[in-house]
Design an enzyme around this catalytic site. Sequence first.
Site, mmCIF file in Angstrom:
data_model
loop_
_atom_site.group_PDB
_atom_site.id
_atom_site.type_symbol
_atom_site.label_atom_id
_atom_site.label_comp_id
_atom_site.label_asym_id
_atom_site.label_seq_id
_atom_site.Cartn_x
_atom_site.Cartn_y
_atom_site.Cartn_z
ATOM 1 N N ARG A 197 0.612 -0.915 0.027
ATOM 2 C CA ARG A 197 -0.142 -0.589 -0.144
ATOM 3 C C ARG A 197 0.961 1.091 0.134
ATOM 4 O O ARG A 197 2.256 1.008 -0.226
ATOM 5 C CB ARG A 197 -0.848 0.112 1.362
ATOM 6 N N GLY A 198 0.255 2.617 0.205
ATOM 7 C CA GLY A 198 0.914 3.684 0.036
ATOM 8 C C GLY A 198 0.624 3.927 -1.121
ATOM 9 O O GLY A 198 1.655 3.318 -2.149
ATOM 10 N N ASN B 256 -5.159 13.209 0.582
ATOM 11 C CA ASN B 256 -4.430 11.728 1.763
ATOM 12 C C ASN B 256 -5.891 11.056 2.271
ATOM 13 O O ASN B 256 -6.347 11.037 2.385
ATOM 14 C CB ASN B 256 -3.267 12.625 2.326
ATOM 15 N N LYS B 257 -5.213 10.007 3.102
ATOM 16 C CA LYS B 257 -5.832 9.493 4.513
ATOM 17 C C LYS B 257 -6.765 9.958 4.730
ATOM 18 O O LYS B 257 -6.280 11.045 5.425
ATOM 19 C CB LYS B 257 -4.535 9.038 5.545
ATOM 20 N N ASP C 101 -2.179 10.820 -1.662
ATOM 21 C CA ASP C 101 -2.088 10.609 -2.406
ATOM 22 C C ASP C 101 -2.339 10.393 -3.959
ATOM 23 O O ASP C 101 -2.033 10.028 -5.012
ATOM 24 C CB ASP C 101 -3.234 9.582 -2.560
ATOM 25 N N GLN D 77 -2.881 2.325 9.475
ATOM 26 C CA GLN D 77 -1.488 2.783 9.058
ATOM 27 C C GLN D 77 -0.346 3.387 10.122
ATOM 28 O O GLN D 77 1.110 3.174 9.912
ATOM 29 C CB GLN D 77 -1.024 3.634 7.702
HETATM 30 O O1 MRU Z 1 -5.063 3.727 1.855
HETATM 31 P P1 MRU Z 1 -3.185 3.359 2.008
HETATM 32 O O2 MRU Z 1 -2.318 2.941 3.124
HETATM 33 O O3 MRU Z 1 -2.590 3.467 0.528
HETATM 34 O O4 MRU Z 1 -2.920 5.516 1.948
HETATM 35 C C1 MRU Z 1 -1.227 6.026 1.944
HETATM 36 C C2 MRU Z 1 -1.957 6.927 2.073
HETATM 37 O O5 MRU Z 1 -2.505 8.234 2.521
HETATM 38 C C3 MRU Z 1 -0.301 7.536 2.601
HETATM 39 O O6 MRU Z 1 -0.275 8.982 3.392
HETATM 40 C C4 MRU Z 1 -0.052 8.488 0.749
HETATM 41 O O7 MRU Z 1 -0.660 6.795 -0.313
HETATM 42 C C5 MRU Z 1 1.132 8.510 0.570
HETATM 43 S S1 MRU Z 1 2.274 7.266 1.018
HETATM 44 C C6 MRU Z 1 4.367 8.053 0.417
#
Ligand code: MRU
Length: 368
Positions: free
Chosen positions: A53-54, A251-252, A241, A201
């Site tokens: 993920r990320g 972002n998240k 994201d 996370q």
């Molecule tokens: O749902 P996820 O865990 O993939 O979401 C990740 C995030 O929101 C991170 O903050 C984002 O991808 C940046 S990772 C460098």
Amino acid sequence: MKVAGKHYRSIWAEPDRSAVHIIDQSRLPHVFETLRIDSVEAMAEAIKAMRLRGAPLIGVAAAYGIALAMNRATTDAAISKASSELRATRPTAVNLAWAIRRMRERLKDLPGAERAQAAWTEAQAIADEDVALNEAIGRHGLALIEREHLALKRPINILTHCNAGWIATVDWGTVTAPIFMAHDKGIPVHVWVDETRPRNQGLLTAWELAGHGVPHTLVTDNAGGHLMQTRQVDLVLVGADRVTRRGDVCNKIGTYLKALAARDNAVPFYACVPSPTIDWTIEDGIEEIPIEERDPEEVRVVRGLDAEGKYSEVRIASSATPVANPAFDVTPHDLVTGIITEKGVARASERELLKFWPREQHSQAYLT
Ligand code: MRU
């Protein structure tokens, strides 16, 4: 970065290019496992189930997914099928579509016999570039932390949300790169780590910071406002994201609330953003970014270790309880103090971002 003294990247190819290995994040930080992935279908499943993920990492994973598909068939139809399958996994992080588009561009004019080799080479290049991008973001973010430290002459308290650490990228991380570098340079930093419900996370961030010896404290998602009001946060650093061309930061889920609290308390709020996360085709993040709605069970069920130390799941809400689970939100550009990119720190505006990536570098379709 190191895990128990051994250097890892979050994803790597087998030397004979028959498969890709990943750190399986689905049970981290409780259980550390790696997983061998040998087909595009398995890669799509891993992305969807968040075994990896990320935003940056899922882009790299998609590139390797196409390379895996090319091991089996190298026709145009095979490229299209693999691309659609991978694109359908997660809608919000633009890195996924960016990497797929880059792979397709690389392969489209090649004869079938050359496609597999070219695909593996390109996927590897995307992975290596990601490491370099994060390292560069680290250097620019470090300068910022250093400046704060010089001004305040005491440890710098950074608040972060979600995980934009090294396992969300290939290595370094976007948010953790400056933090690791500051710590390594002897600048005292302490990180407030938002737990980040429902997927927690933040626990991954805490695990990464502990692995590097960086002082940190895990807090619930609702603590940030209080910490900022009581002057316990000097800087908010988050990942992204997708960032629109005017600097709206997706972002998240929960990031926006941190930005509101930061603005109300005059705490600088920065997003750490490698260029593949910028979507030049869109301007208004709230209107134009698709927000992933994930499985309600992620909210109803929590995961961790039981009293015997065994990994287990506990249901905290009945399966009949209606649940909404939007995975991301958008922080409007005017709440963002700056965007830390591999080229430097830009204010969150189209004019400022275009200074780093001039208009003529973008294809017509990409910047309308
Ligand atoms: O749902 P996820 O865990 O993939 O979401 C990740 C995030 O929101 C991170 O903050 C984002 O991808 C940046 S990772 C460098």
